[in-house]
Design an enzyme around this catalytic site. Structure first.
Site, mmCIF file in Angstrom:
data_model
loop_
_atom_site.group_PDB
_atom_site.id
_atom_site.type_symbol
_atom_site.label_atom_id
_atom_site.label_comp_id
_atom_site.label_asym_id
_atom_site.label_seq_id
_atom_site.Cartn_x
_atom_site.Cartn_y
_atom_site.Cartn_z
ATOM 1 N N GLY A 305 7.257 -2.580 -24.748
ATOM 2 C CA GLY A 305 8.293 -2.327 -23.952
ATOM 3 C C GLY A 305 9.582 -1.972 -24.937
ATOM 4 N N SER A 306 10.819 -2.170 -24.535
ATOM 5 C CA SER A 306 11.579 -1.574 -25.189
ATOM 6 C C SER A 306 11.926 -1.990 -26.872
ATOM 7 C CB SER A 306 13.137 -2.011 -24.530
ATOM 8 O OG SER A 306 13.274 -1.369 -23.309
ATOM 9 N N THR A 307 11.044 -2.822 -27.255
ATOM 10 C CA THR A 307 10.867 -3.064 -28.872
ATOM 11 C C THR A 307 10.962 -1.655 -29.580
ATOM 12 O OG1 THR A 307 8.836 -3.616 -28.675
ATOM 13 C CG2 THR A 307 10.459 -5.295 -28.552
ATOM 14 N N LYS A 309 12.049 1.363 -28.764
ATOM 15 C CA LYS A 309 13.080 2.128 -28.776
ATOM 16 C C LYS A 309 13.548 1.931 -30.308
ATOM 17 C CE LYS A 309 14.342 1.336 -24.025
ATOM 18 N NZ LYS A 309 15.080 0.677 -22.987
#
Length: 596
Positions: A305-307, A309
């Site tokens: 997921g957004s980790t 980013k």
């Protein structure tokens, strides 16, 4: 007259009359027997033949018996020899199997003396009675199976390995003939479940089956290796206990089916704590299902997921594709190849790079990656170890799952953590290289020499690393990771919430939530990663189950517990030096600007 001792008989065409015992008148002549003499000779010859046959038969019988006895004796001797060889081999192996310690010298695995019980079924008078008596004191044995074992036509069968002293006394008191004790050795794990996936376990004969026990099997045995002796791991049992405790607690609170986490030293790559739940007791691994022995940290691979980013932003800054003043329009979702990319926390406006990271904008991050392109994105992710199987001193290591195609769509989705699966170990290691000044170091579970610098390779500029740590602190201070803050310890991090992929489709009601962090962010030294598998929301989270609500609090409590153990002193967050070290301009186009 000297009597002739032998007679040569020859049948000739013209018979010559002669008597047995008379010397022929001429040399070379033959005697022909007639009448009773011939009959007597034939009887003698027949008797001689019969006697020879009987003698040969007796000889064959005796020889067969001797051979049988010889073979039987050899088998017995061989069986005894095999048992003795097995015993000796086991003894030699276990005698040399060295212990395993944590980084502070605490014992994690050790070999102790033990007694095992075996039987010679040929000497068991009544297998049924013996089985009943034995199972009355060795209650974990099955009577029918034991009876069958004691009825075998063998001279050796194991009854039970590694008896307790009380069991040995109870069996001895039974006084059953044909039972014997043998001195052996047993591998014992004093801390039980605490470090099960990392330490691993051996089988009953002392062979390494999993974890460190398997990876360093020859070294621990001291066989065929010049590098022998104890193994000292990098983990700290105090950190390990706190990590397992916090993960277990949150797993129960949010009714998750699993949890995992790790603590890593970003300067050395040493793993100080590694936990995968549910786990097992290595003292009795066969009592647990296979799933409990699966190491989620090193063997499991997930879309994080957004980790991710963090990597996309670092890549764009390092390649100078963007600056902190740059930004992208995140007003509307992106529609591409039949998919729609949207924000979970939509601001519906232009967002600067710090805002994209702080608010975890999928749209802004996808556009940032698209500007760089698939080729450079792949090269960057490979450089920080996310596209290859990680190297670490464990046999249970999973390889990342890459997309079959890597075009514009994949570039966009991977930028915010979908379409590429990696292990938590890979994620934690890559984050370490983002905050430690930009140097990638292989992870290790072996304690390193504090006096020797651990080599690494530069993956991003030091200036980029400095910006990334400030951005990660911004997320905890004002973004989606507020619940991860631990007063005085300057935690920074990034949330990650991803739907689980099941049979090629995303399962909306099954999430993997993670929070990857570092502290203290003015001079990062440790990375902390926490992950929950399928957490459920509750009243305390207002029904939310995303990472900011479920895994960020784990990091907050864990950092507050382990920081003093690691010698990290709390800082005055309002001091000028700290404010300066963590300041980052946000460059928002909102009416009310914010900066930190």
């Amino acid at each position: 007259m000297k009597r002739q001792s032998s007679v040569q008989i020859k049948v000739v065409d013209q018979p010559v009359v002669a008597r047995v015992g008379l010397k022929p008148k001429k040399q070379g002549a033959f005697l022909h027997l007639e009448g009773s003499a011939k009959e007597t000779l034939e009887q003698g010859r027949n008797r001689l033949v019969v006697a020879g046959v009987l003698f040969a038969f007796c000889f064959v019988v005796l020889a067969g018996r001797l051979v049988g006895l010889a073979i039987s004796g050899s088998e017995n001797e061989l069986a005894q020899e095999n048992v003795q060889t097995q015993s000796v081999a086991t003894a030699q192996t276990l005698d040399k199997r060295a212990p395993i310690y944590d980084r502070n010298g605490n014992l994690l695995a050790v070999t102790l003396d033990a007694v095992s019980l075996f039987a010679d079924p040929r000497k068991i008078m009544d297998a049924d009675e013996a089985a009943k008596k034995l199972t009355s004191v060795l209650t974990d044995l099955e009577p029918a199976a034991l009876k069958a074992k004691l009825s075998l036509r063998r001279n050796f069968v194991w009854v039970k390995r590694h008896l307790t002293p009380q069991q040995q006394k109870s069996v001895n008191d039974l006084g059953i003939p044909g039972l014997f004790f043998r001195n052996e050795e047993r591998r014992v794990y004093p801390v039980g479940n605490l470090a099960a996936h990392l330490v691993g376990y051996t089988d009953i004969d002392g062979k390494g089956i999993a974890g460190i026990e398997r990876y360093f099997d020859e070294r621990l045995k001291g066989v065929n290796s010049t590098d022998t002796g104890p193994v000292q791991l990098s983990i700290d049992t105090r950190i390990q206990y706190a990590l397992r405790d916090e993960l277990s607690r949150s797993m129960s609170i949010f009714r998750a089916i699993g949890a995992s986490g790790m603590v890593m030293d970003v300067k050395t790559g040493e793993v100080l704590g590694m936990v995968s739940l549910p786990d097992f007791d290595p003292n009795r691994p066969n009592d647990y299902p296979k799933d409990n022995k699966f190491n989620k940290v090193t063997l499991g691979v997930y879309e994080m997921g957004s980790t991710f980013k963090t990597f996309t932003t670092a890549m764009a800054l390092d390649l100078k594709s963007v600056s902190l003043r740059s930004g992208y329009d995140a007003t509307n979702p992106i529609r591409i190849a039949g998919f729609r990319i949207r924000d979970d926390h939509p601001k519906k406006r232009w967002l600067s790079v710090p805002e994209i990271f702080m608010y975890s904008s999928n749209i802004g991050t996808a556009k940032m990656a698209d500007a760089i392109g698939p080729k450079r994105q792949k090269a960057f992710l490979k450089k920080i170890g996310l596209l290859d199987r990680p190297i670490i001193e464990l046999p249970e290591v999973g390889a990342p799952i890459l997309p079959p195609r890597w075009n514009t769509l994949e570039t966009m989705t991977i930028s915010y953590g979908h379409g590429l699966s990696v292990s938590p170990l890979q994620l934690g290691t890559a984050i370490s290289s983002m905050v430690n000044g930009g140097v990638f170091r292989n992870p290790t579970v072996i304690k390193q020499d504090a006096e020797v610098d651990v080599e690494g390779r530069r993956v991003i500029r030091e200036e980029t690393s400095d910006t990334v740590r400030r951005l990660m602190r911004l997320v905890v201070k004002s973004g989606t990771g507020k619940n991860a803050d631990a007063k005085g310890y300057l935690v920074g991090g990034k949330t990650g919430t991803a739907e689980k992929a099941v049979n090629g489709r995303y399962k909306r009601d099954a999430l993997v939530t993670s929070f990857v962090s570092a502290f203290p962010m003015h001079d990062p030294r440790y990375v902390v990663l926490a992950m929950l598998d399928e957490p459920k929301g509750n009243a305390s989270t207002h029904g939310f189950r995303s990472a900011g609500w479920t895994t960020a609090p784990i990091v907050s409590r864990l950092v507050a517990r382990v920081a003093p153990l690691l010698g990290v002193q709390p800082e005055d967050e309002e001091s000028k030096s700290i404010q300066k070290a963590l300041h980052i301009p946000v460059y928002s186009r909102e009416k009310k600007n914010a900066s930190f």
